[in-house]
Design a protein around this motif. Structure first.
Motif, mmCIF file in Angstrom:
data_model
loop_
_atom_site.group_PDB
_atom_site.id
_atom_site.type_symbol
_atom_site.label_atom_id
_atom_site.label_comp_id
_atom_site.label_asym_id
_atom_site.label_seq_id
_atom_site.Cartn_x
_atom_site.Cartn_y
_atom_site.Cartn_z
ATOM 1 N N SER A 84 0.819 -1.210 0.000
ATOM 2 C CA SER A 84 0.000 0.000 0.000
ATOM 3 C C SER A 84 0.858 1.266 0.000
ATOM 4 N N GLU A 85 1.904 1.303 0.815
ATOM 5 C CA GLU A 85 2.788 2.466 0.860
ATOM 6 C C GLU A 85 3.514 2.659 -0.469
ATOM 7 N N ALA A 86 3.962 1.565 -1.071
ATOM 8 C CA ALA A 86 4.669 1.665 -2.345
ATOM 9 C C ALA A 86 3.742 2.177 -3.445
ATOM 10 N N ILE A 87 2.529 1.649 -3.497
ATOM 11 C CA ILE A 87 1.560 2.109 -4.487
ATOM 12 C C ILE A 87 1.276 3.596 -4.273
ATOM 13 N N ASP A 88 1.096 3.986 -3.028
ATOM 14 C CA ASP A 88 0.788 5.383 -2.729
ATOM 15 C C ASP A 88 1.929 6.315 -3.161
ATOM 16 N N ARG A 89 3.166 5.952 -2.859
ATOM 17 C CA ARG A 89 4.300 6.790 -3.265
ATOM 18 C C ARG A 89 4.395 6.894 -4.787
ATOM 19 N N SER A 90 4.200 5.767 -5.456
ATOM 20 C CA SER A 90 4.261 5.760 -6.913
ATOM 21 C C SER A 90 3.140 6.614 -7.505
ATOM 22 N N HIS A 91 1.921 6.456 -6.984
ATOM 23 C CA HIS A 91 0.788 7.232 -7.493
ATOM 24 C C HIS A 91 0.949 8.726 -7.206
ATOM 25 N N THR A 92 1.507 9.067 -6.055
ATOM 26 C CA THR A 92 1.696 10.478 -5.711
ATOM 27 C C THR A 92 2.615 11.156 -6.726
ATOM 28 N N ILE A 93 3.699 10.494 -7.072
ATOM 29 C CA ILE A 93 4.648 11.045 -8.050
ATOM 30 C C ILE A 93 3.980 11.172 -9.414
ATOM 31 N N HIS A 94 3.283 10.122 -9.830
ATOM 32 C CA HIS A 94 2.613 10.121 -11.138
ATOM 33 C C HIS A 94 1.521 11.196 -11.184
ATOM 34 N N THR A 95 0.760 11.330 -10.109
ATOM 35 C CA THR A 95 -0.297 12.343 -10.057
ATOM 36 C C THR A 95 0.286 13.739 -10.201
#
Length: 150
Positions: free
Chosen positions: A73-84
């Motif tokens: 969950s943390e990894a997905i969130d960090r990746s999505h934050t950068i992409h967003t």
């Protein structure tokens, strides 16, 4: 690859060695605010490998497998934050429906995000489009806990 360069120190004692990480590598490996940062998903690898062992059983019963895992969950969130921040809002969103979606968000609409994770996209959209209203829906308890922290 020569990522780290030894600046000072000798011997086997890692604590006494000082390394330099060139900026090009730092952007990719260490700067989480950089659009080039790409190691956020590495945190998820051990958990994903452990879950892969369960896949035969998951496919046998056909019920799927939730991602209620802190590291995933943390990894997905960090990746999505950068992409967003660096791709979705500034580059992709203006192209949706020839800019009409952007205009609608600026004027004010209600939006739902199904499977919103920790809500990083919703938070970024709400900050960028204050006239619009955003609602997130998520079943992962881990992601919801992260959303409450955000």
């Amino acid at each position: 690859m020569g990522v780290l360069q030894l600046e000072e120190g000798v011997g086997e004692d890692d604590a006494s060695l000082i390394y330099h990480l060139p900026l090009a590598f730092a952007n990719v490996l260490a700067d989480t605010s950089s659009p080039d940062y790409c190691v956020s998903m590495i945190q998820a690898v051990p958990s994903l490998m452990a879950r892969a062992k369960q896949l035969p059983e998951v496919f046998r019963h056909g019920r799927g497998q939730p991602y209620n895992d802190d590291d995933i969950s943390e990894a997905i969130d960090r990746s999505h934050t950068i992409h967003t921040r660096h791709v979705f809002i500034p580059k992709l969103l203006p192209m949706v429906a020839d800019g009409r979606m952007l205009a609608a968000l600026e004027a004010g609409v209600r939006c739902a995000d199904l499977g919103c994770g920790s809500g990083c996209l919703l938070l970024a959209l709400a900050a960028r489009f204050p006239k619009s209203e955003f609602h997130g829906f998520e079943i992962s308890e881990v992601a919801l806990a992260q959303a409450n922290v955000s």
